[in-house]
Enzyme design. Structure first.
Site, PDB file in Angstrom:
ATOM      1  N   THR A 188       1.055  -1.215   0.059  1.00 43.62           N
ATOM      2  CA  THR A 188      -0.106   0.040   0.081  1.00 43.62           C
ATOM      3  C   THR A 188       0.882   1.210   0.036  1.00 43.62           C
ATOM      4  O   THR A 188       0.510   2.512  -0.537  1.00 43.62           O
ATOM      5  CB  THR A 188      -0.900   0.097   1.029  1.00 43.62           C
ATOM      6  OG1 THR A 188      -0.370  -0.368   2.327  1.00 43.62           O
ATOM      7  CG2 THR A 188      -2.039  -0.797   0.917  1.00 43.62           C
ATOM      8  N   GLU A 219       1.621  12.981   1.319  1.00 45.58           N
ATOM      9  CA  GLU A 219       1.860  13.949   0.600  1.00 45.58           C
ATOM     10  C   GLU A 219       3.295  14.135  -0.137  1.00 45.58           C
ATOM     11  O   GLU A 219       3.287  14.555  -1.232  1.00 45.58           O
ATOM     12  CB  GLU A 219       1.450  15.160   1.210  1.00 45.58           C
ATOM     13  CG  GLU A 219       0.709  15.156   2.611  1.00 45.58           C
ATOM     14  CD  GLU A 219      -0.504  15.509   2.394  1.00 45.58           C
ATOM     15  OE1 GLU A 219      -0.933  16.449   1.546  1.00 45.58           O
ATOM     16  OE2 GLU A 219      -1.231  15.378   3.633  1.00 45.58           O
TER      17      GLU A 219
HETATM   18 MO1  MOS Z   1      -4.533  15.588   2.421  1.00 49.78          MO
HETATM   19  S1  MOS Z   1      -4.543  17.515   1.377  1.00 49.78           S
HETATM   20  O1  MOS Z   1      -3.936  15.772   3.883  1.00 49.78           O
HETATM   21  O2  MOS Z   1      -6.075  14.973   2.303  1.00 49.78           O
END
Ligand code: MOS
Length: 743
Positions: free
Chosen positions: A639, A710
Site C-alpha cells: 500500500t 503527500e
Molecule cells: Mo490531504 S491534502 O492531507 O487530504
C-alpha cells in the site's frame, strides 16, 4: 516490488480490496432507507451581490416536491444564531459562509436553495424552476487583477520570514530570479461528495457522509444544529478518494441536513461533477517569485521566495507555500513572503500536499535553473547544500535519509549516464529529457484512541473512528497488529468509519499512520503484556535461571508466546487465556500526541523522471518515473508503494494537464467537467518505480514511520518540468506545460 524480507512478510494485501473491487463496499451515496427523498441545490448565477427576490412557486408546485428551503424560510440554526453577532464583527474575509442564512452572494454557483423531492429527477427539475433576482456587485475572480488593484489579507499568518540577511541573493556571484505560476487545481476524486441523512426526530441524526474526519464532522454538525455530539452519528465506511476535499463540513452537507429535518424523511444528496468544482474546495492558484544566489562553487548564499495566492472573499485559507524554502537546504540567508488575495470564488482548501507541492514546484525548478547557471549536476548542487540539521529551527532532525534517497534514485535511473546538455538526447523526432526534483513534508503525530479486544480463539478486533480515503489505513493497521502478535491478517478485524468508535485521527496531513499506528502499536503491546502476565509463573517456562518470565523474555509468534532463550518452551495465547479462565482481553488505548520539542521531523522524497517531447507537435510523454522516499520505516510495502504511485499520477497530472479555467467576465468555471478538466489517465502514466529508504525514525513514534501521504507529489512537478527543459532547452514557467507552450 524490490523488497524482500527474511521472516516477516513486507506486506499484506488490502483488507478491503475485495469489497472495493466487487462493489459490496458502501459509499456515502449508497445507503437506502424506506421513504428516501432527494435533495438538489439551486445555485446563484452571479458571482457577487445580493438576492433581491426569489420565486420558488414553480418549484414548490412541481410534481413530487416536498420542500424548498431558501434563506427566506430556512429554520434558524442555533449554532449559527448564537454566533451571528460575533461573526458580523469580523472582517469580511473571516466571516465564512453559512448556507441559507442571508441574501449575500459570495461566488457564482453558490447554493441559494435546496429542493427536496421524492425522486432525484423531480428534484433536479424543480430546482431548475427556481428564479432569483439579484443586485449585482462588481466581482473579481482574477488573481492577476487582484495583485494589481487589490489588497492582500492582513494578519499574523502573513508576516515576512527573514533568516540572516534579506535578499542576499542580489550580492551573490551567481544568481537567478524567476517567476512561476500555477493555475487552480481541483481534487476531483472518483467518488463525488455525497451524504445520506437520517434524522430521528429533530435532535438526533445519523449522517453517512464522505469525510476524512469523523470527529470534526460530528462536532461541526452538532454545533450548527445545537445538538449534543453524541446525538450526531457519522458513518463513513468507505471513501473513494478525496485528496483533501473532505475535511470540511461543506455547505451542501448542512443544506442536506436542513432539508431532511424539514421533511422528516431520510434524504440523500449527491453533488454533480460540475458542483465538485464549486462546493468542496480546490487548490488555490499561485504566482511565485523566487531568487537564488550562490557562490561559484555552488554554495547557496541566499534564497528569496515570495508567493501570491488567492483565497475566497469570505474565508481566508492559508497554506505553507514558501515554508519548504526555509528548510530544504542549508542556506544562511533566506527570506520568504506569503500573500493571499481575496477573490469572488468559493473557498480553496488543502489539496495533495497543500502548500509544499506549490512551493516545491517553484523551488525545485529554480534549483534546476541554478544548477545550469552554475554548470553543476543538480544532485551535486543539492549535496553541496545538504542540511544536516534543520536550518529553520536549528534543531536536529528526528531522522533524515534524503542523501540515501538521492543515491537510490540516481542508481536506479542511471542518472549519470545522461548527457547533461539540454536538447542533446534524441530518438527520431522525439527529444529525450531527464529531470529531478525533491520534496519535503512535515512528519508529526497526534493523539488517537483505539479499543482492542483479543479473544480466546486468537482473533483481534480493533475499533477506532478513522476513515480511509484510499491509502489503506485498515490494511496498515492490520499489518502492524499482525506483526506484533504473529497472527495472520485474517484473524484481525479492523473496524472503523463510525463516530461511535473511540475517536481516531483525521485522515490526512500525512499523519494518520504515525498517529493511529502509535495507538494500535501501544494497545497491542499492552495486550502482549497481559498475555505474558497470565503465564509468568507457568512451569513450562521455568529453567534453573528463570522462575518468572517477563514480556521481554518472550517472542510472540504464530499465535504463541515462545521463550526467546529456548524456543522449545512455548504456550499458545488460547491456552494461556483458557488456563486463566479469561474469555477475552479488552483494552482502550489513548496515545498522546508527540510534541517533538527537541527535534524537527520531515519526510523526504526525490523524484526522477524521463520524458519524451515530440519536436514538431510538442506532445510530452512521461516514459519513466523513479521516486525514492524517506518516510521512515515502511509499515506495509504494497500500500505504501501504491500511495507513491498515486502521487506520481497526481504529479504528472498537475504538470501536464490540470488547469481550472474561470471566465472572469462572469466569475464562472468554464471547464467544470471531466471532458474539459484533464487529469492523467492510464495512458499518461508509465511504470512508476518506487524505492523506500525504509529506515526507522527513532523519535517520532514507536513504529518508526514518518508519513507519505503527500511527500510523493511534493517536488514532482518540478522533476517533470526540469525533464522537459532538459529535453527541449525551453523553460516553461507556467503550469500546466501543454504542447502549445512548447512549439
Ligand atoms: Mo490531504 S491534502 O492531507 O487530504
Amino acid at each position: 516490488m524490490d523488497k524482500t524480507s527474511t521472516t516477516i512478510p513486507p506486506f499484506i494485501d488490502r483488507v478491503d480490496g475485495i469489497p472495493k473491487v466487487t462493489g459490496s463496499a458502501k459509499f456515502s451515496a449508497e445507503y437506502d432507507f424506506p421513504g428516501m427523498v432527494y435533495g438538489v441545490l439551486a445555485e446563484s448565477t452571479i458571482a457577487r451581490g445580493t438576492i433581491t427576490g426569489m420565486d420558488t412557486k414553480g418549484a414548490e408546485n412541481a410534481p413530487g416536491v416536498l420542500a424548498v428551503v431558501t434563506h427566506l424560510n430556512c429554520p434558524k440554526l442555533p449554532g449559527y444564531e448564537s454566533t451571528a453577532a460575533d461573526i458580523a464583527k469580523r472582517p469580511e474575509v473571516n466571516r465564512g459562509f453559512r448556507v441559507f442564512t442571508d441574501n449575500i452572494i459570495r461566488f457564482s454557483n453558490q447554493p441559494i436553495a435546496i429542493v427536496v423531492a421524492d425522486t432525484y429527477e423531480r428534484a433536479v427539475y424543480a430546482a431548475s424552476l427556481i428564479k432569483a433576482t439579484y443586485k449585482k456587485d462588481k466581482h473579481n475572480t482574477d488573481l492577476n487583477e487582484a495583485i494589481k488593484t487589490g489588497k492582500p489579507v492582513e494578519g499574523n499568518n502573513f508576516k515576512d520570514y527573514v533568516r540572516g540577511e534579506a535578499d542576499a541573493w542580489k550580492n551573490a556571484e551567481v544568481k537567478i530570479e524567476v517567476e512561476y505560476s500555477m493555475p487552480l487545481e481541483v481534487h476531483n476524486p472518483m467518488e463525488i461528495h455525497a451524504l445520506t441523512v437520517n434524522w430521528e426526530g429533530q435532535d438526533k441524526v445519523t449522517v453517512y457522509e464522505k469525510t476524512q474526519t469523523l470527529s470534526s464532522t460530528q462536532s461541526s454538525i452538532a454545533r450548527a444544529f445545537g445538538l449534543k455530539n453524541e446525538n450526531v452519528r457519522v458513518i463513513t465506511q468507505y471513501v473513494g478518494g478525496a485528496f483533501g476535499s473532505a475535511f470540511n463540513t461543506w455547505p451542501h452537507s448542512i443544506a442536506a441536513l436542513i432539508g431532511a429535518r424539514k421533511v422528516g424523511k431520510p434524504l440523500k444528496l449527491m453533488l454533480t461533477r460540475s458542483e465538485m468544482f464549486t462546493m468542496v474546495g480546490y487548490r488555490p492558484q499561485a504566482i511565485q517569485k523566487i531568487a537564488i544566489g550562490a557562490s561559484k562553487n555552488g554554495k547557496l548564499t541566499g534564497i528569496t521566495h515570495e508567493a501570491m495566492a488567492m483565497t475566497a472573499s469570505y474565508q481566508v485559507f492559508t497554506e505553507g507555500i514558501v515554508n519548504g524554502s526555509r528548510s530544504l537546504y542549508a542556506c544562511p540567508n533566506v527570506n520568504t513572503r506569503y500573500k493571499v488575495y481575496p477573490l469572488d470564488l468559493s473557498q480553496p482548501t488543502w489539496m495533495r500536499g497543500p502548500g509544499e507541492t506549490t512551493g516545491a514546484y517553484a523551488l525545485e525548478s529554480a534549483m534546476d535553473e541554478m544548477a545550469y547557471a552554475l554548470n553543476l549536476d543538480p544532485i551535486e548542487f543539492r549535496l553541496r547544500n545538504y542540511a544536516e540539521t534543520d536550518p529553520e529551527s536549528n534543531k536536529p532532525y528526528s531522522s533524515k535519509f534524503l542523501k540515501e534517497a538521492y543515491q537510490m534514485g540516481v542508481d536506479k535511473i542511471k542518472w549519470n549516464e545522461r548527457n547533461r546538455e539540454p536538447r542533446s538526447m534524441k530518438e527520431g523526432d522525439w527529444l529525450i529529457g531527464y529531470g529531478m526534483g525533491s520534496g519535503i513534508f512535515s512528519a508529526w503525530r497526534g493523539d488517537a484512541k483505539v479499543s482492542a479486544k483479543f479473544l480466546q480463539d486468537g482473533t483481534l478486533v480493533l475499533q477506532t473512528g478513522v476513515t480511509d480515503m484510499g491509502p489503506g489505513t485498515a490494511t496498515s493497521m492490520t499489518k502492524l497488529a499482525s506483526d506484533i502478535f504473529g497472527i495472520p491478517a485474517s484473524q484481525i478485524k479492523f473496524e472503523m468509519g463510525d463516530s461511535n468508535y473511540p475517536p481516531g485521527p483525521f485522515q490526512g496531513g500525512s499523519g494518520t499512520t504515525s498517529t493511529l499506528g502509535t495507538a494500535v502499536h501501544n494497545v497491542c503491546m499492552n495486550i502482549r503484556k497481559k498475555l505474558a502476565d497470565l503465564i509468568k509463573d507457568n512451569p513450562v517456562f521455568h529453567t534453573q535461571l528463570i522462575h518468572s518470565v517477563k514480556p521481554e523474555d518472550l517472542v510472540f509468534e504464530n499465535g504463541s508466546m515462545i521463550l526467546a532463550s529456548d524456543r522449545s518452551k512455548k504456550i499458545t495465547y488460547a491456552d494461556a487465556m483458557k488456563n486463566a479462565g479469561l474469555p477475552q482481553i479488552e483494552l482502550l488505548e489513548q496515545s498522546p500526541a508527540n510534541p517533538m520539542a527537541n527535534h524537527t521531523a520531515y519526510s523526504y522524497a526525490v523524484h526522477f523522471v524521463i520524458v519524451k517531447v515530440h519536436s514538431i507537435t510538442g506532445v510530452v510523454k512521461v516514459t519513466r518515473v523513479v521516486s525514492a522516499v524517506d518516510a521512515g520505516k515502511i509499515v506495509n510495502y504494497k500500500t505504501a508503494e501504491s500511495q507513491i504511485i498515486g502521487s506520481a499520477v497526481g504529479g504528472i497530472s498537475m504538470t501536464l494537464m490540470e488547469e481550472g479555467v474561470i471566465d472572469h467576465r462572469y466569475g464562472r468555471w468554464v471547464n467544470n467537467n471531466f471532458a474539459d478538466y484533464h487529469v492523467a489517465v492510464n495512458a499518461d502514466v508509465p511504470k512508476v518505480e518506487v524505492l523506500f529508504v525504509d529506515k526507522p525514525d527513532p523519535i517520532l513514534n514507536p513504529i518508526g514511520s514518518k508519513g507519505m501521504g503527500e511527500v510523493g507529489i511534493v517536488g514532482f512537478a518540478a522533476a517533470v518540468a526540469n525533464a522537459i527543459f532538459h529535453a527541449t532547452g525551453k523553460r516553461v514557467r507556467e503550469l500546466p506545460i501543454t504542447a502549445d507552450k512548447l512549439i
